[in-house]
Design a protein around this motif. Sequence first.
Motif, PDB file in Angstrom:
ATOM      1  N   PHE A 174      47.772  60.013 -94.209  1.00 52.78           N
ATOM      2  CA  PHE A 174      47.597  60.915 -95.346  1.00 52.78           C
ATOM      3  C   PHE A 174      46.336  60.647 -96.152  1.00 52.78           C
ATOM      4  CE2 PHE A 174      52.142  60.957 -94.447  1.00 52.78           C
ATOM      5  CZ  PHE A 174      52.375  62.323 -94.379  1.00 52.78           C
ATOM      6  N   ILE A 175      45.636  59.560 -95.889  1.00 49.92           N
ATOM      7  CA  ILE A 175      44.421  59.286 -96.664  1.00 49.92           C
ATOM      8  C   ILE A 175      43.159  59.740 -95.936  1.00 49.92           C
ATOM      9  CG2 ILE A 175      45.489  57.385 -97.939  1.00 49.92           C
ATOM     10  CD1 ILE A 175      44.050  55.410 -96.162  1.00 49.92           C
ATOM     11  N   HIS A 176      43.336  60.381 -94.800  1.00 50.26           N
ATOM     12  CA  HIS A 176      42.184  60.960 -94.087  1.00 50.26           C
ATOM     13  C   HIS A 176      42.008  62.411 -94.548  1.00 50.26           C
ATOM     14  CE1 HIS A 176      43.032  57.531 -91.451  1.00 50.26           C
ATOM     15  NE2 HIS A 176      41.800  57.656 -91.006  1.00 50.26           N
ATOM     16  N   THR A 177      41.527  62.576 -95.761  1.00 48.34           N
ATOM     17  CA  THR A 177      41.368  63.927 -96.293  1.00 48.34           C
ATOM     18  C   THR A 177      40.322  63.929 -97.402  1.00 48.34           C
ATOM     19  OG1 THR A 177      42.518  65.823 -97.289  1.00 48.34           O
ATOM     20  CG2 THR A 177      43.219  63.621 -97.992  1.00 48.34           C
ATOM     21  N   GLU A 178      39.689  65.068 -97.581  1.00 49.59           N
ATOM     22  CA  GLU A 178      38.753  65.253 -98.687  1.00 49.59           C
ATOM     23  C   GLU A 178      39.353  66.096 -99.803  1.00 49.59           C
ATOM     24  OE1 GLU A 178      34.333  64.907 -97.732  1.00 49.59           O
ATOM     25  OE2 GLU A 178      34.999  66.497 -96.385  1.00 49.59           O
ATOM     26  N   LEU A 179      40.585  66.523 -99.653  1.00 47.18           N
ATOM     27  CA  LEU A 179      41.201  67.392-100.645  1.00 47.18           C
ATOM     28  C   LEU A 179      41.710  66.625-101.862  1.00 47.18           C
ATOM     29  CD1 LEU A 179      43.169  69.994 -98.489  1.00 47.18           C
ATOM     30  CD2 LEU A 179      40.839  70.111 -99.385  1.00 47.18           C
ATOM     31  N   VAL A 180      42.002  65.343-101.697  1.00 47.87           N
ATOM     32  CA  VAL A 180      42.497  64.519-102.811  1.00 47.87           C
ATOM     33  C   VAL A 180      41.322  63.717-103.346  1.00 47.87           C
ATOM     34  CG1 VAL A 180      44.099  62.710-103.509  1.00 47.87           C
ATOM     35  CG2 VAL A 180      44.775  64.376-101.762  1.00 47.87           C
ATOM     36  N   ARG A 181      40.991  63.919-104.599  1.00 48.49           N
ATOM     37  CA  ARG A 181      39.802  63.271-105.157  1.00 48.49           C
ATOM     38  C   ARG A 181      40.101  61.877-105.681  1.00 48.49           C
ATOM     39  NH1 ARG A 181      36.586  65.216-102.287  1.00 48.49           N
ATOM     40  NH2 ARG A 181      35.031  64.098-103.513  1.00 48.49           N
ATOM     41  N   SER A 182      41.097  61.717-106.558  1.00 50.04           N
ATOM     42  CA  SER A 182      41.373  60.408-107.162  1.00 50.04           C
ATOM     43  C   SER A 182      42.860  60.307-107.485  1.00 50.04           C
ATOM     44  CB  SER A 182      40.549  60.219-108.429  1.00 50.04           C
ATOM     45  OG  SER A 182      40.936  59.026-109.105  1.00 50.04           O
ATOM     46  N   LEU A 183      43.393  59.088-107.387  1.00 51.74           N
ATOM     47  CA  LEU A 183      44.785  58.829-107.760  1.00 51.74           C
ATOM     48  C   LEU A 183      44.875  57.990-109.025  1.00 51.74           C
ATOM     49  CD1 LEU A 183      46.446  58.129-104.273  1.00 51.74           C
ATOM     50  CD2 LEU A 183      46.338  60.266-105.571  1.00 51.74           C
ATOM     51  N   GLY A 184      43.842  58.011-109.842  1.00 55.94           N
ATOM     52  CA  GLY A 184      43.865  57.356-111.138  1.00 55.94           C
ATOM     53  C   GLY A 184      44.014  55.845-111.039  1.00 55.94           C
ATOM     54  N   PRO A 185      44.912  55.254-111.817  1.00 55.54           N
ATOM     55  CA  PRO A 185      45.080  53.789-111.816  1.00 55.54           C
ATOM     56  C   PRO A 185      45.483  53.209-110.454  1.00 55.54           C
ATOM     57  CG  PRO A 185      46.170  54.774-113.715  1.00 55.54           C
ATOM     58  CD  PRO A 185      45.764  55.906-112.824  1.00 55.54           C
ATOM     59  N   LEU A 186      46.093  54.026-109.601  1.00 59.60           N
ATOM     60  CA  LEU A 186      46.504  53.540-108.275  1.00 59.60           C
ATOM     61  C   LEU A 186      45.298  53.164-107.409  1.00 59.60           C
ATOM     62  CD1 LEU A 186      49.399  56.030-107.404  1.00 59.60           C
ATOM     63  CD2 LEU A 186      49.589  53.669-108.203  1.00 59.60           C
ATOM     64  N   GLU A 187      44.129  53.662-107.794  1.00 63.07           N
ATOM     65  CA  GLU A 187      42.913  53.326-107.051  1.00 63.07           C
ATOM     66  C   GLU A 187      42.627  51.822-107.073  1.00 63.07           C
ATOM     67  OE1 GLU A 187      40.824  55.539-105.470  1.00 63.07           O
ATOM     68  OE2 GLU A 187      41.966  57.322-106.007  1.00 63.07           O
ATOM     69  N   TRP A 188      43.149  51.103-108.062  1.00 61.13           N
ATOM     70  CA  TRP A 188      42.918  49.665-108.166  1.00 61.13           C
ATOM     71  C   TRP A 188      43.713  48.876-107.139  1.00 61.13           C
ATOM     72  CZ3 TRP A 188      39.244  47.220-110.875  1.00 61.13           C
ATOM     73  CH2 TRP A 188      38.577  47.957-111.863  1.00 61.13           C
ATOM     74  N   VAL A 189      44.841  49.441-106.697  1.00 64.56           N
ATOM     75  CA  VAL A 189      45.764  48.698-105.842  1.00 64.56           C
ATOM     76  C   VAL A 189      45.853  49.279-104.433  1.00 64.56           C
ATOM     77  CG1 VAL A 189      48.144  47.885-105.599  1.00 64.56           C
ATOM     78  CG2 VAL A 189      47.107  48.036-107.871  1.00 64.56           C
ATOM     79  N   LEU A 190      45.903  50.580-104.330  1.00 58.10           N
ATOM     80  CA  LEU A 190      46.146  51.235-103.044  1.00 58.10           C
ATOM     81  C   LEU A 190      44.848  51.625-102.354  1.00 58.10           C
ATOM     82  CD1 LEU A 190      49.098  53.648-103.919  1.00 58.10           C
ATOM     83  CD2 LEU A 190      49.230  51.394-102.844  1.00 58.10           C
ATOM     84  N   ASN A 191      44.915  51.680-101.030  1.00 53.93           N
ATOM     85  CA  ASN A 191      43.852  52.289-100.246  1.00 53.93           C
ATOM     86  C   ASN A 191      44.063  53.789-100.320  1.00 53.93           C
ATOM     87  OD1 ASN A 191      41.731  52.705 -98.492  1.00 53.93           O
ATOM     88  ND2 ASN A 191      42.943  52.309 -96.657  1.00 53.93           N
ATOM     89  N   THR A 192      43.240  54.467-101.054  1.00 51.50           N
ATOM     90  CA  THR A 192      43.418  55.884-101.346  1.00 51.50           C
ATOM     91  C   THR A 192      42.461  56.730-100.509  1.00 51.50           C
ATOM     92  OG1 THR A 192      41.744  55.822-103.081  1.00 51.50           O
ATOM     93  CG2 THR A 192      44.017  55.278-103.719  1.00 51.50           C
ATOM     94  N   PRO A 193      42.627  58.049-100.532  1.00 52.53           N
ATOM     95  CA  PRO A 193      41.663  58.895 -99.824  1.00 52.53           C
ATOM     96  C   PRO A 193      40.218  58.635-100.245  1.00 52.53           C
ATOM     97  CG  PRO A 193      43.596  60.177-100.382  1.00 52.53           C
ATOM     98  CD  PRO A 193      43.781  58.839-101.031  1.00 52.53           C
ATOM     99  N   ALA A 194      39.995  58.377-101.541  1.00 55.12           N
ATOM    100  CA  ALA A 194      38.629  58.118-102.008  1.00 55.12           C
ATOM    101  C   ALA A 194      38.068  56.844-101.378  1.00 55.12           C
ATOM    102  CB  ALA A 194      38.618  58.004-103.539  1.00 55.12           C
TER     103      ALA A 194
END
Length: 307
Positions: A174-194
């Motif tokens: 689910f993180i192979h996408t350009e449609l999700v820009r940011s997940l806010g504070p979760l960006e510090w812990v999770l491997n996010t789409p960004a």
Amino acid sequence: MQGLRGLYGHHTAQSIVIFAALGFMGLEYFLSRLAHRADTHDLAESASSLSIAIGRHFVHAFEAGIVALPYAFAYEHRLLQFSSTSAPALVALFFATEFAYYWQHRLAHRIRWMWASHAVHHSPTKMNLTAAVRLSWTANISGSFLFFLPLVLIGFHPFAVIGMLGLNLFYQFFIHTELVRSLGPLEWVLNTPAHHRVHHASNGPCLNKNFGGILIIFDRLFGSFAEAPMDEVLRYGLAGGARARNPLGIVFGEWVAIARDIAAAPSLSAKLHCLVAAPQVSKAPSAKGAVRAVIENAAVTLIYPGE
């Protein structure tokens, strides 16, 4: 009869996963068109990715055979006896699997023998969910399973380890996408789409960054984390490589290149160097020898983690 029911249940679950993945891919394509994002997909490239995924399904049984014997042997001689399904064990296994995955993934970018498999996943030039299923047919031949073997030797059941790896790959789909820009504070812990877009980008500041699976914390700890460059548009695909659409060429292209470089290398030392040096320098056989190449490569990875 019991075996037939189990086999039927396995194929039913597998079919559900496949159709769900195709459904999400179709939804992403529809939403990208709805958002007037015509640059998110290349249908020919997506078709190549799906073809590679189908081929991987058929070679999976052979790959399982490579893993089964060493995992069974390690579990038979495990160091500790405990239930792999208890809550503390599952939490420990989650973090241990993430740690092992981080180093397996990182070294797959540093050792050409491993990169020959992993390069398949980095070859798409469009970042979308179809790129997530473009996975190598030869990962276990490259030795990826060896990084998780110590977990079995400690005492975690092989099925528990494989299941946790499955969870890792499920999340990463689910993180192979350009449609999700940011997940806010979760960006510090999770491997996010960004973060994962940075990992797949071939821009200079993005190379060899963000190796995490579900978590990004090990990248932050070991100096391999990077944000997207503010002044550059992210470019995807292999650095310096041309777009490829032939599934067999994509899967075996780097292996053929390795074989060609080994054949041209003038000495045994230089031939081994083609296998163990970092991908960007392995095509220039060196008289330093393969052992020194391994030591230098490991030093760069461990002592200078930001490189």
